[in-house]
Design a protein around this motif. Sequence first.
Motif, PDB file in Angstrom:
ATOM      1  N   LEU A  59       0.833  -1.203   0.000  1.00  0.00           N
ATOM      2  CA  LEU A  59       0.000   0.000   0.000  1.00  0.00           C
ATOM      3  C   LEU A  59       0.869   1.256   0.000  1.00  0.00           C
ATOM      4  CD1 LEU A  59      -2.867   1.245   0.212  1.00  0.00           C
ATOM      5  CD2 LEU A  59      -2.559   1.203   2.689  1.00  0.00           C
ATOM      6  N   VAL A  60       0.605   2.165  -0.935  1.00  0.00           N
ATOM      7  CA  VAL A  60       1.285   3.460  -0.969  1.00  0.00           C
ATOM      8  C   VAL A  60       0.364   4.512  -0.356  1.00  0.00           C
ATOM      9  CG1 VAL A  60       2.282   5.250  -2.450  1.00  0.00           C
ATOM     10  CG2 VAL A  60       2.660   2.817  -2.976  1.00  0.00           C
ATOM     11  N   SER A  61      -0.886   4.602  -0.848  1.00  0.00           N
ATOM     12  CA  SER A  61      -1.848   5.575  -0.318  1.00  0.00           C
ATOM     13  C   SER A  61      -3.246   5.186  -0.780  1.00  0.00           C
ATOM     14  CB  SER A  61      -1.522   6.992  -0.792  1.00  0.00           C
ATOM     15  OG  SER A  61      -1.690   7.090  -2.199  1.00  0.00           O
ATOM     16  N   THR A  62      -4.236   5.721  -0.112  1.00  0.00           N
ATOM     17  CA  THR A  62      -5.623   5.527  -0.524  1.00  0.00           C
ATOM     18  C   THR A  62      -6.434   6.741  -0.089  1.00  0.00           C
ATOM     19  OG1 THR A  62      -7.483   3.986  -0.561  1.00  0.00           O
ATOM     20  CG2 THR A  62      -6.299   4.204   1.537  1.00  0.00           C
ATOM     21  N   HIS A  63      -7.433   7.087  -0.898  1.00  0.00           N
ATOM     22  CA  HIS A  63      -8.267   8.256  -0.617  1.00  0.00           C
ATOM     23  C   HIS A  63      -9.713   7.965  -0.987  1.00  0.00           C
ATOM     24  CE1 HIS A  63      -4.211   9.840  -1.453  1.00  0.00           C
ATOM     25  NE2 HIS A  63      -4.482  10.594  -0.411  1.00  0.00           N
ATOM     26  N   GLN A  64     -10.623   8.349  -0.108  1.00  0.00           N
ATOM     27  CA  GLN A  64     -12.041   8.319  -0.415  1.00  0.00           C
ATOM     28  C   GLN A  64     -12.431   9.741  -0.783  1.00  0.00           C
ATOM     29  OE1 GLN A  64     -14.573   7.062   2.813  1.00  0.00           O
ATOM     30  NE2 GLN A  64     -16.429   7.310   1.610  1.00  0.00           N
ATOM     31  N   LEU A  65     -13.186   9.898  -1.856  1.00  0.00           N
ATOM     32  CA  LEU A  65     -13.593  11.234  -2.277  1.00  0.00           C
ATOM     33  C   LEU A  65     -14.906  11.621  -1.621  1.00  0.00           C
ATOM     34  CD1 LEU A  65     -12.746  11.004  -6.080  1.00  0.00           C
ATOM     35  CD2 LEU A  65     -11.361  11.943  -4.226  1.00  0.00           C
ATOM     36  N   GLY A  66     -15.032  12.900  -1.300  1.00  0.00           N
ATOM     37  CA  GLY A  66     -16.260  13.432  -0.716  1.00  0.00           C
ATOM     38  C   GLY A  66     -17.328  13.620  -1.780  1.00  0.00           C
ATOM     39  N   PHE A  67     -18.476  14.113  -1.371  1.00  0.00           N
ATOM     40  CA  PHE A  67     -19.603  14.262  -2.282  1.00  0.00           C
ATOM     41  C   PHE A  67     -19.727  15.667  -2.862  1.00  0.00           C
ATOM     42  CE2 PHE A  67     -20.664  10.743   0.554  1.00  0.00           C
ATOM     43  CZ  PHE A  67     -20.825   9.746  -0.396  1.00  0.00           C
ATOM     44  N   GLU A  68     -18.994  16.629  -2.306  1.00  0.00           N
ATOM     45  CA  GLU A  68     -19.009  17.989  -2.830  1.00  0.00           C
ATOM     46  C   GLU A  68     -17.950  18.097  -3.923  1.00  0.00           C
ATOM     47  OE1 GLU A  68     -18.432  22.580  -1.279  1.00  0.00           O
ATOM     48  OE2 GLU A  68     -18.166  20.924   0.116  1.00  0.00           O
ATOM     49  N   GLY A  69     -18.285  18.758  -5.029  1.00  0.00           N
ATOM     50  CA  GLY A  69     -17.308  18.885  -6.094  1.00  0.00           C
ATOM     51  C   GLY A  69     -17.641  20.005  -7.064  1.00  0.00           C
ATOM     52  N   LYS A  70     -16.662  20.366  -7.852  1.00  0.00           N
ATOM     53  CA  LYS A  70     -16.810  21.359  -8.912  1.00  0.00           C
ATOM     54  C   LYS A  70     -16.073  20.850 -10.136  1.00  0.00           C
ATOM     55  CE  LYS A  70     -17.073  25.352  -5.832  1.00  0.00           C
ATOM     56  NZ  LYS A  70     -18.354  25.929  -6.159  1.00  0.00           N
ATOM     57  N   LYS A  71     -16.643  21.120 -11.314  1.00  0.00           N
ATOM     58  CA  LYS A  71     -15.999  20.775 -12.576  1.00  0.00           C
ATOM     59  C   LYS A  71     -15.612  22.082 -13.255  1.00  0.00           C
ATOM     60  CE  LYS A  71     -19.687  18.303 -13.441  1.00  0.00           C
ATOM     61  NZ  LYS A  71     -20.738  17.601 -14.147  1.00  0.00           N
ATOM     62  N   ILE A  72     -14.360  22.196 -13.632  1.00  0.00           N
ATOM     63  CA  ILE A  72     -13.884  23.379 -14.321  1.00  0.00           C
ATOM     64  C   ILE A  72     -13.678  23.003 -15.781  1.00  0.00           C
ATOM     65  CG2 ILE A  72     -12.035  25.095 -14.476  1.00  0.00           C
ATOM     66  CD1 ILE A  72     -11.984  23.842 -11.236  1.00  0.00           C
ATOM     67  N   HIS A  73     -14.334  23.723 -16.647  1.00  0.00           N
ATOM     68  CA  HIS A  73     -14.295  23.423 -18.077  1.00  0.00           C
ATOM     69  C   HIS A  73     -13.207  24.236 -18.770  1.00  0.00           C
ATOM     70  CE1 HIS A  73     -18.057  21.076 -17.926  1.00  0.00           C
ATOM     71  NE2 HIS A  73     -18.400  21.940 -16.976  1.00  0.00           N
ATOM     72  N   SER A  74     -12.868  23.823 -19.987  1.00  0.00           N
ATOM     73  CA  SER A  74     -11.796  24.488 -20.735  1.00  0.00           C
ATOM     74  C   SER A  74     -12.098  25.963 -21.000  1.00  0.00           C
ATOM     75  CB  SER A  74     -11.532  23.761 -22.057  1.00  0.00           C
ATOM     76  OG  SER A  74     -12.701  23.743 -22.852  1.00  0.00           O
ATOM     77  N   ASN A  75     -13.373  26.348 -21.023  1.00  0.00           N
ATOM     78  CA  ASN A  75     -13.727  27.757 -21.224  1.00  0.00           C
ATOM     79  C   ASN A  75     -13.756  28.538 -19.911  1.00  0.00           C
ATOM     80  OD1 ASN A  75     -16.085  26.930 -20.004  1.00  0.00           O
ATOM     81  ND2 ASN A  75     -17.405  27.359 -21.763  1.00  0.00           N
ATOM     82  N   GLN A  76     -13.237  27.908 -18.834  1.00  0.00           N
ATOM     83  CA  GLN A  76     -13.099  28.499 -17.505  1.00  0.00           C
ATOM     84  C   GLN A  76     -14.408  28.605 -16.729  1.00  0.00           C
ATOM     85  OE1 GLN A  76      -9.852  29.236 -16.218  1.00  0.00           O
ATOM     86  NE2 GLN A  76      -9.504  27.975 -18.014  1.00  0.00           N
ATOM     87  N   THR A  77     -15.500  28.030 -17.225  1.00  0.00           N
ATOM     88  CA  THR A  77     -16.735  28.015 -16.441  1.00  0.00           C
ATOM     89  C   THR A  77     -16.628  26.920 -15.387  1.00  0.00           C
ATOM     90  OG1 THR A  77     -17.829  26.512 -17.997  1.00  0.00           O
ATOM     91  CG2 THR A  77     -18.155  28.888 -18.341  1.00  0.00           C
ATOM     92  N   ILE A  78     -17.331  27.135 -14.295  1.00  0.00           N
ATOM     93  CA  ILE A  78     -17.318  26.188 -13.190  1.00  0.00           C
ATOM     94  C   ILE A  78     -18.732  25.661 -12.991  1.00  0.00           C
ATOM     95  CG2 ILE A  78     -16.913  25.883 -10.717  1.00  0.00           C
ATOM     96  CD1 ILE A  78     -14.782  28.075 -10.923  1.00  0.00           C
ATOM     97  N   GLU A  79     -18.829  24.356 -12.878  1.00  0.00           N
ATOM     98  CA  GLU A  79     -20.107  23.687 -12.686  1.00  0.00           C
ATOM     99  C   GLU A  79     -20.072  22.939 -11.354  1.00  0.00           C
ATOM    100  OE1 GLU A  79     -22.671  20.244 -15.023  1.00  0.00           O
ATOM    101  OE2 GLU A  79     -20.882  21.063 -15.940  1.00  0.00           O
ATOM    102  N   GLU A  80     -21.151  23.046 -10.582  1.00  0.00           N
ATOM    103  CA  GLU A  80     -21.247  22.347  -9.306  1.00  0.00           C
ATOM    104  C   GLU A  80     -21.520  20.870  -9.546  1.00  0.00           C
ATOM    105  OE1 GLU A  80     -20.894  23.719  -6.214  1.00  0.00           O
ATOM    106  OE2 GLU A  80     -20.471  25.654  -7.126  1.00  0.00           O
ATOM    107  N   GLY A  81     -20.986  20.036  -8.682  1.00  0.00           N
ATOM    108  CA  GLY A  81     -21.320  18.617  -8.725  1.00  0.00           C
ATOM    109  C   GLY A  81     -20.184  17.723  -9.156  1.00  0.00           C
TER     110      GLY A  81
END
Length: 115
Positions: free
Chosen positions: A45-67
């Motif tokens: 084992l090197v590392s492990t991570h569980q991801l949370g449920f809050e997130g943002k997606k950043i698109h190539s046109n610099q817009t940010i989307e929730e989720g």
Amino acid sequence: MENLKEFMLLFRYPPSNEQPTPVQLLEMHRHWGEFIGTIAMQGKLVSTHQLGFEGKKIHSNQTIEEGQLVAEGQTMGGNMVLRAESIEVASELAKRCPILMMGGTVEVRTVIPMN
């Protein structure tokens, strides 16, 4: 344990609005503990991570989307980096991952060091 390479396991699962019961949560935690513990006890084992449920997606046109990103009906739940002799050995270890019992998938990828 010389000549071990690093591999990343990416855990994906189908999103659901259903909440697991407390008993189901305990059982899932037990399965994950056994899975991670077995790999750790082997010194892989090197590392492990569980991801949370809050997130943002950043698109190539610099817009940010929730989720979270949902692609092919699945979302990313976490990752693990481990050491193994080959991608075949890493894949065999991944077959024991509890995410598979939830209808999820494990993607095994080589890791390329950034120098």
